[in-house]
Design a protein around this motif. Sequence first.
Motif: not given
Length: 205
Positions: A20-26, A58-61, A112-118, A172-173
């Motif tokens: 989430l810190l790497n994706h502030p919009e999410i 978000v948790i699932n992703e 490899n994309r963090f996309e909770p919408e899926r 964030v690494d």
Amino acid sequence: MLIAGTETVSVTMEWAMSALLNHPEILQKVRAEIASQVGHERLVEELDLPKLKYLRCVINETLRLYPVVPLLLPRCPSEDCTVAGFKVPRDTILLVNAFAMQRDPEMWEEPNRFEPERFEVALEEKEGVKFIPFGMGRRACPGSSMGMRAIMLAMAALIQCFEWERTGQEMVDMTPVVSTSMVKAQPLEAFCKPYGSMANLFSQL
Ligand code: HEM
């Protein structure tokens, strides 16, 4: 049971907060959901969780990209059997690579994309086998529902009560290391400060 039920939850929360810190919009979208479904007059509680659908995505992703138990628990067939066309003699130790399955480009778009919408669209029954962070079958995790509730409640409270930021410009690494579970190579460090609208509530605690 203690390790199975505590480290899995805390490690998943660390991965989720890092993502989430790497994706502030999410993160912003989760915050907006909590604001509209719970507000800031009271602390989020377990009964609110069914309403926090995006947080669940978000948790699932997070569990898809960073499964805490990436190889599930070893299987050992008591009789000769066939798995995906391969003959497996009895007593062979079999490992299921959930990590690889959950990033397989033949099963997931932009894996490899963090996309909770899926996860907003429920996986079809036959697709269920491609998402197995809690394993499957008779030896699947008996604490999956409790684990999800614990993670969602803690994450919702952290996001409702505090504003979160990275400690600098750099991302964030997200490098993993696998020991008994798949953890972050570098522990998460982040800045947080109490969320303005929660100040009233804090003063009553
Ligand atoms: C994010 C949270 C959790 C994750 C990702 C997780 C994941 C897993 C996985 C992948 C397995 C192996 C399943 C398989 O090989 O098919 C497992 C087993 C197990 N989990 Fe969890 N778990 C979580 C939370 C919990 C909690 C909260 C508890 C208990 C309170 C728990 C108790 C157990 C136990 C006892 C087993 C062994 C089951 C057996 O061998 O029959 N887990 N978990």
